[in-house]
Write an enzyme that holds these catalytic residues in place. Sequence first.
Site, short mmCIF file in Angstrom:
data_model
loop_
_atom_site.label_atom_id
_atom_site.label_comp_id
_atom_site.label_asym_id
_atom_site.label_seq_id
_atom_site.Cartn_x
_atom_site.Cartn_y
_atom_site.Cartn_z
N HIS A 106 -1.69 -9.72 -3.23
CA HIS A 106 -2.62 -8.83 -4.05
C HIS A 106 -3.58 -9.95 -5.17
O HIS A 106 -3.41 -9.53 -6.30
CB HIS A 106 -1.74 -7.95 -4.88
CG HIS A 106 -2.47 -6.63 -5.16
ND1 HIS A 106 -3.62 -6.54 -5.65
CD2 HIS A 106 -2.25 -5.34 -4.73
CE1 HIS A 106 -4.07 -5.47 -5.81
NE2 HIS A 106 -3.14 -4.45 -5.15
N HIS A 147 3.18 0.01 -2.81
CA HIS A 147 3.67 -1.32 -3.19
C HIS A 147 5.10 -1.53 -3.33
O HIS A 147 5.62 -2.24 -4.41
CB HIS A 147 2.87 -1.84 -4.20
CG HIS A 147 1.31 -1.91 -4.23
ND1 HIS A 147 1.01 -2.06 -2.69
CD2 HIS A 147 0.40 -1.83 -4.75
CE1 HIS A 147 -0.56 -2.30 -2.92
NE2 HIS A 147 -1.00 -2.23 -4.09
N TYR A 150 -6.64 -11.05 -7.01
CA TYR A 150 -7.98 -10.39 -7.51
C TYR A 150 -8.86 -11.72 -7.59
O TYR A 150 -8.70 -12.54 -8.51
CB TYR A 150 -7.88 -9.89 -8.86
CG TYR A 150 -7.04 -8.31 -8.81
CD1 TYR A 150 -8.01 -7.33 -9.24
CD2 TYR A 150 -5.93 -8.28 -8.70
CE1 TYR A 150 -7.23 -6.01 -9.03
CE2 TYR A 150 -5.17 -7.12 -8.53
CZ TYR A 150 -6.07 -5.93 -8.86
OH TYR A 150 -5.27 -4.55 -9.03
N GLU A 190 -6.76 -7.99 1.23
CA GLU A 190 -5.43 -7.67 1.32
C GLU A 190 -5.06 -7.76 2.75
O GLU A 190 -4.79 -6.45 3.29
CB GLU A 190 -4.68 -6.55 0.46
CG GLU A 190 -5.13 -6.67 -1.15
CD GLU A 190 -4.86 -5.34 -1.66
OE1 GLU A 190 -3.73 -4.67 -1.56
OE2 GLU A 190 -5.93 -4.49 -2.33
N ASP A 218 -12.05 0.81 -1.40
CA ASP A 218 -10.51 0.82 -1.58
C ASP A 218 -10.10 1.31 -0.42
O ASP A 218 -9.46 2.45 -0.11
CB ASP A 218 -10.03 1.75 -2.62
CG ASP A 218 -8.65 1.73 -3.06
OD1 ASP A 218 -7.98 0.65 -2.45
OD2 ASP A 218 -8.09 2.39 -3.81
N ASN A 260 0.82 -1.15 0.10
CA ASN A 260 0.04 -0.05 -0.05
C ASN A 260 0.83 1.07 -0.07
O ASN A 260 1.91 1.10 -0.46
CB ASN A 260 -0.98 -0.16 1.22
CG ASN A 260 -2.28 0.41 0.48
OD1 ASN A 260 -2.54 1.61 0.31
ND2 ASN A 260 -3.32 -0.36 1.00
N ARG A 261 0.23 2.46 0.64
CA ARG A 261 0.90 3.68 0.51
C ARG A 261 1.62 4.28 1.44
O ARG A 261 1.22 3.97 2.72
CB ARG A 261 -0.43 4.52 0.08
CG ARG A 261 -0.73 4.44 -1.42
CD ARG A 261 -1.75 5.22 -1.82
NE ARG A 261 -2.42 5.39 -3.10
CZ ARG A 261 -3.46 4.11 -3.41
NH1 ARG A 261 -3.76 3.51 -2.39
NH2 ARG A 261 -3.85 4.29 -4.68
#
Length: 335
Positions: free
Chosen positions: A170, A100, A172, A300, A240, A74-75
Amino acid sequence: MSKRLFGKNEQGEEVFLYTLENNQIQASFSDYGATMVSLINKQTGVDILLGFDSIEGYINHDSHLGGFIGRTANRTKNAEFELNGKIWHLEKNSRNNSIHGGSTGFDRVMYDTTETDTSVIFHRVSPDGEEGYPGSLDVTVTYTLLEDGIEMKAEGRAIDQDTIFAMTNHNYYNLDGSDSIENHVVRIPAQQYAIDSEDGISQLPLLPVEGTPFDFRTAKALGKDINADDPQLRANRGYDHHFAVDGEGLRLFAECTAGNTTLLIESNLPGMHVYTANFLNQEGGKQGRTYRPHCAVCFEPEYIPNGINYEGVVKPIVRVNETSVQIIRMRLHNQ
């Protein structure tokens, strides 16, 4: 266990695909990025993971499908953090932030591989200064076949100085092979969630989910509130967001059902990010599929994004000669 050539990476190195299988599931993994490529429910025949049929797809696209994300998932705000009184600067690859692990994060490098009958073990050493992170980090990713799923164990050992390690997987997920996951019914045992800033940073303090579209304590379809008149959902075009999952140790993070299949996500991490593929727009997926927004959901498990820069949260710090062990389990049950 089986092994086959999956293509070559940008440097011309051979990339291999490793497959584990039992009576219920078949799962495949690549030594490029320690990536989880497929998870097939043998009762339904559905591969519940989005991805690509060869390594070129993983090299050419940047949506991290199936990726092992690190050093930091993540950020990180302003692409910097303080550790032991020093400011460390990371690559800015998401507006003014780092995301990431950088443009060459852990899902875009090669791993050495060891195979057993029930596990695939990927290993590498992330050198001091890689993508701006301090210290050398010895990384081992073990995918183990369970009776009804897969366990992913990521171990990060700080070799020569304190560092940080906050991985996630990650994947999907789409459980029924349809074009949308809005019919997927989800339960998340989280009392609180984090709203996002304009540039996508999870904010403190955490807020109660009660009375909001983010309340998944009672199972509901993802599509029930995904288009609600909520500023967070409008800004992100869907979910998100980070959810603080109650409890400690290995525990249930999410239960997701579509058709006759239920996926259980378990982890020992502090929380979980839920992303409904709001900006996904990928051509050339498996069997030529095109992946559009809301065609999959990511669960996640993670430390709270930007947690290294926050007080009052669990920080992903690994001290010299210590090892952080982070676990994610994916289980499939058929009804």
